[in-house]
Design an enzyme around this catalytic site. Structure first.
Site, PDB file in Angstrom:
ATOM      1  N   GLU A  51       0.806  -1.228   0.000  1.00  0.00           N
ATOM      2  CA  GLU A  51       0.000   0.000   0.000  1.00  0.00           C
ATOM      3  C   GLU A  51       0.834   1.270   0.000  1.00  0.00           C
ATOM      4  OE1 GLU A  51      -0.536  -2.585   1.999  1.00  0.00           O
ATOM      5  OE2 GLU A  51      -2.656  -3.153   1.932  1.00  0.00           O
ATOM      6  N   PHE A 113     -11.479  -7.330  13.922  1.00  0.00           N
ATOM      7  CA  PHE A 113     -10.433  -7.766  12.991  1.00  0.00           C
ATOM      8  C   PHE A 113     -10.153  -6.659  11.967  1.00  0.00           C
ATOM      9  CE2 PHE A 113      -9.346  -9.875   8.904  1.00  0.00           C
ATOM     10  CZ  PHE A 113      -8.074 -10.304   9.272  1.00  0.00           C
ATOM     11  N   GLN A 114      -8.882  -6.356  11.777  1.00  0.00           N
ATOM     12  CA  GLN A 114      -8.416  -5.303  10.852  1.00  0.00           C
ATOM     13  C   GLN A 114      -9.040  -3.943  11.148  1.00  0.00           C
ATOM     14  OE1 GLN A 114      -8.501  -6.812   6.743  1.00  0.00           O
ATOM     15  NE2 GLN A 114      -6.438  -7.588   7.098  1.00  0.00           N
ATOM     16  N   MET A 481      24.606   8.641   2.335  1.00  0.00           N
ATOM     17  CA  MET A 481      24.506   9.879   3.105  1.00  0.00           C
ATOM     18  C   MET A 481      24.794   9.611   4.577  1.00  0.00           C
ATOM     19  SD  MET A 481      24.212  13.043   2.640  1.00  0.00           S
ATOM     20  CE  MET A 481      23.246  13.704   1.284  1.00  0.00           C
TER      21      MET A 481
END
Lengths: 574, 163
Positions: A51, A113-114, A481
């Site tokens: 995502e 859930f979720q 860096m």
């Protein structure tokens, strides 16, 4: 009267907003919406592999096009995975609409859930957020979300949608509003004319002027106005990391970037300027160095659409709050009508001084004679191969600074990087978002072997949708860096900055169905570039470019110093 | 310096969290906060007391103004204004103390709103300084419990904070 389900309303509303691609990942709470997607073809869904990449794809598209990017993810982990991408867009003021699924309304707060409190999680990194309480709200909320995301100082907006808001047989009247009005939100439409007039007087009276422009000019689609102003006045201009390309980087009036890794001439000219016209910038710490030593002689004029940017870090003498386009138009008009012109002698001697600074650091870097490429040389090679016309989407680190310094951008929206948040893993998905929408353009992700591994899985998405971006990986075997700071401040103790066990990049690219090229020495670069943009024009090409690990990015401002305090090489200081 | 920021904001779920979150995320300081709906049920009125340098207060008001749900705000300390806070204070009141506490409450124009054989609960309204002066006058040994609303403020005269 048309009756639609919440899921259908959502997809239809996106279509009304002119959305072509939605980047996302399905899951339980959004299945009704994904079913609505399936039953139409106007809005296309691009399935990413993580995502976070969806947010960067939408972001890259937004930066290249000036239009809002759209993301759709499921609840819980889907939503939390977008946070980095939302924060990236927020810091750089990028318009984005992120739609997150949520568990059913009656389950919210019960640790389902979720389930995560997405509105709470994203609150510090969004311009605004909405939660849908009834399916019939969806069209108006979408309209508001796009309006807020794209107006004023742009930014990401989240819409959290519980699953029960999108149920197929729960249908309501659908009307997409033509306009929305939000009584508590009215972004500035115009600058204060009195202030603008005062600014022009100061600007024209300057003896050592500097124009300091930033991402706001690009977001405000005002590069042409900026160019007219700079050329008309014959004043020098420096641009921030976010602003590169608004004014052509190859033009003689451009002094390059300013700040921590800005050019010697930019930082010197800023320090000695008597008048600074700052346009769409925010005087952030990577630009100003120590604020108490910042540009001691300068009267500062600051144009910004966000009042909170004014005098946030540096006191401003003449603030102008307003959209950069209308303010610049007014400045240009006032200059025309005033019939006053800058002091030509003063400006001429200012240019003499600037040219002297330019000469001092003309060499920039030393080339190797053992055949190993310097990273700067590699970027110059890329510039030549693409004639300076590519969209360059960068990751974060030394390669980002080298690209900003050595790839001279002549057009806006072509330099796409996470300037504010500094998100490694941004470049590749951002490049994908650009390439999908500009298939005929050259789109290159400039990256390092550290950053690219933070979203490498998207090579699979590229194969599925045929997104032939070029990955130009400056591989020095180190987190460059980090290593540079360790060299400079920690006596060379390279704590966790060596990337051991790197993969065979060519084989990796091939395993994903793409092309991998290897550049070990200087003489192989040109051939690889020719193949990359010639023979393999329509393929994703991963070019692994081995570069000198010892190289540092210079100039580098000395911490707690003024703009003019810089390291110019490992041994030379101002 | 202490500032009183008065905010008119949309009476919507989450609006309060945005204001409080802003203070936390930008490490601004909140001394007191009060909020309740106005005569227009779509709007809430919030009063925040905070302190900081001039630059910090300027940033606080600008950042608050950027919140979409903030309709309007004013720094009341920039002009003349009224401020009031309500305190309920429970004190030990037995024997000779009882009369003394009653007298002190009267001087401060407090009202005794609940009584037992050994306890008074006093209601007192006024500025923060007045409430603190009362606490000092009663003395720490007598106090059993205090609860304060935080400051509510309004500008003096014709000035209003409204749509």
């Amino acid at each position: 009267m048309e009756l639609l389900s919440g899921g259908e309303m959502l997809v239809r509303s996106l279509h009304e907003e002119g959305v072509e691609y939605v980047y996302g990942y399905p899951g339980g709470s959004l299945l009704h919406v994904y079913d609505a997607f399936y039953q139409q073809s106007a809005v296309k869904h691009v399935l990413v592999r993580h995502e976070q990449a969806a947010t960067h794809m939408a972001d890259g598209y937004a930066r290249a096009s000036g239009k809002p990017g759209v993301v759709m993810v499921t609840s819980g982990p889907g939503a939390t995975n977008t946070i980095t991408g939302i924060a990236t867009a927020f810091t750089d003021s990028i318009p984005m609409v992120v739609i997150t699924g949520q568990v059913m309304s009656h389950l919210i707060g019960g640790d389902a859930f979720q389930e995560t409190d997405m509105l709470g999680l994203c609150r510090p990194v969004v311009k605004h957020s909405f939660s849908i309480k009834h399916p019939s709200e969806i069209p108006e909320v979408v309209k508001k979300a796009f309006y807020i995301a794209t107006s004023g100082r742009p930014g990401p907006v989240v819409i959290d949608i519980p699953k029960d808001m999108t149920v197929p047989n729960d249908r309501h009247e659908y009307v997409y509003p033509k306009k929305v009005k939000i009584r508590s939100y009215s972004p500035p439409q115009k600058g204060h004319t009195g202030q603008i007039r005062k600014a022009v007087e100061v600007l024209l009276a300057a003896k050592r002027p500097m124009i300091y422009s930033g991402g706001g000019v690009i977001l405000g689609k005002s590069h042409e106005r900026l160019r007219s102003l700079v050329r008309g006045l014959n004043y020098p201009i420096t641009q921030t990391l976010m602003g590169l390309g608004a004014y052509p980087g190859t033009d003689k009036q451009s002094l390059g970037m300013l700040g921590m890794h800005g050019s010697y001439e930019s930082n010197m000219a800023m320090h000695h300027a008597d008048v600074i016209l700052a346009i769409g910038v925010r005087f952030d710490d990577r630009v100003t160095n120590a604020t108490d030593k910042f540009c001691p002689d300068a009267t500062i004029i600051h144009i910004d659409i966000d009042p909170s940017s004014i005098s946030k870090t540096v006191d401003i003498d003449i603030p102008i709050v307003g959209p950069v386009d209308s303010v610049l138009d007014e400045i240009l008009d006032i200059i025309k009508e005033m019939k006053e012109t800058p002091d030509a002698d003063a400006i001429a001697s200012w240019w003499v001084q600037i040219e002297e600074w330019r000469k001092r650091h003309a060499g920039h870097y030393d080339k190797n004679d053992n055949g190993i490429l310097k990273p700067q040389e590699a970027i110059e090679g890329l510039w030549e191969a693409t004639k300076g016309n590519a969209y360059i989407c960068s990751d974060v680190g030394q390669h980002q600074m080298f690209a900003a310094q050595y790839y001279k951008f002549d057009e806006p929206n072509r330099w796409i990087n996470s300037g504010g948040l500094g998100t490694m893993g941004f470049g590749f998905p951002a490049a994908m978002g650009v390439k999908m929408n500009y298939p005929d353009e050259m789109v290159v992700c400039v990256t390092g072997e550290g950053s690219i591994q933070m979203n490498i899985q998207e090579m699979s998405t590229c194969l599925q949708y045929g997104i032939p971006v070029k990955i130009f990986c400056l591989n020095n075997g180190y987190l460059g860096m980090v290593r540079q700071w360790q060299d400079m401040n920690y006596e060379g103790r390279h704590s966790s900055s060596y990337m051991e066990s790197l993969p065979d990049w060519a084989k990796l690219a091939e395993a994903y169905g793409h092309v991998g090229l290897q550049v070990d020495t200087k003489d192989q670069l040109k051939g690889a570039m020719d193949d990359c943009f010639g023979k393999y024009k329509d393929r994703l090409v991963f070019v692994n470019v081995v570069v000198d690990p010892d190289e540092h990015v210079y100039p580098m401002q000395v911490p707690t110093g003024a703009m003019r305090d810089m390291w110019l090489s490992k041994t030379e200081r101002t | 310096m202490r500032h009183i920021i008065s905010i008119l904001l949309e009476n919507e779920p989450g609006a309060l969290a945005r204001v409080v979150g802003l203070f936390a995320q930008r490490s601004y300081n909140i001394e007191t906060l009060t909020v309740a709906p106005t005569e227009d049920p779509t709007l809430s009125r919030m009063t925040i007391t905070t302190s900081g340098t001039e630059r910090e207060i300027e940033q606080i008001t600008k950042q608050l103004n950027k919140l979409i749900e903030v309709v309007k705000l004013v720094d009341l300390t920039e002009g003349t204004h009224l401020e009031r806070e309500l305190m309920l204070i429970k004190v030990k009141a037995s024997g000779a103390q009882r009369a003394e506490i009653k007298r002190t409450a009267d001087i401060f124009r407090g009202q005794i709103v609940d009584v037992t054989a050994s306890v008074y609960t006093i209601q007192l309204t006024g500025t923060t300084e007045k409430l603190e002066a009362f606490i000092e006058a009663i003395g720490p040994n007598c106090i059993l419990e205090t609860v304060r609303t935080g400051v509510s403020g309004i500008a003096r005269g014709e000035k209003t904070l409204s749509l």
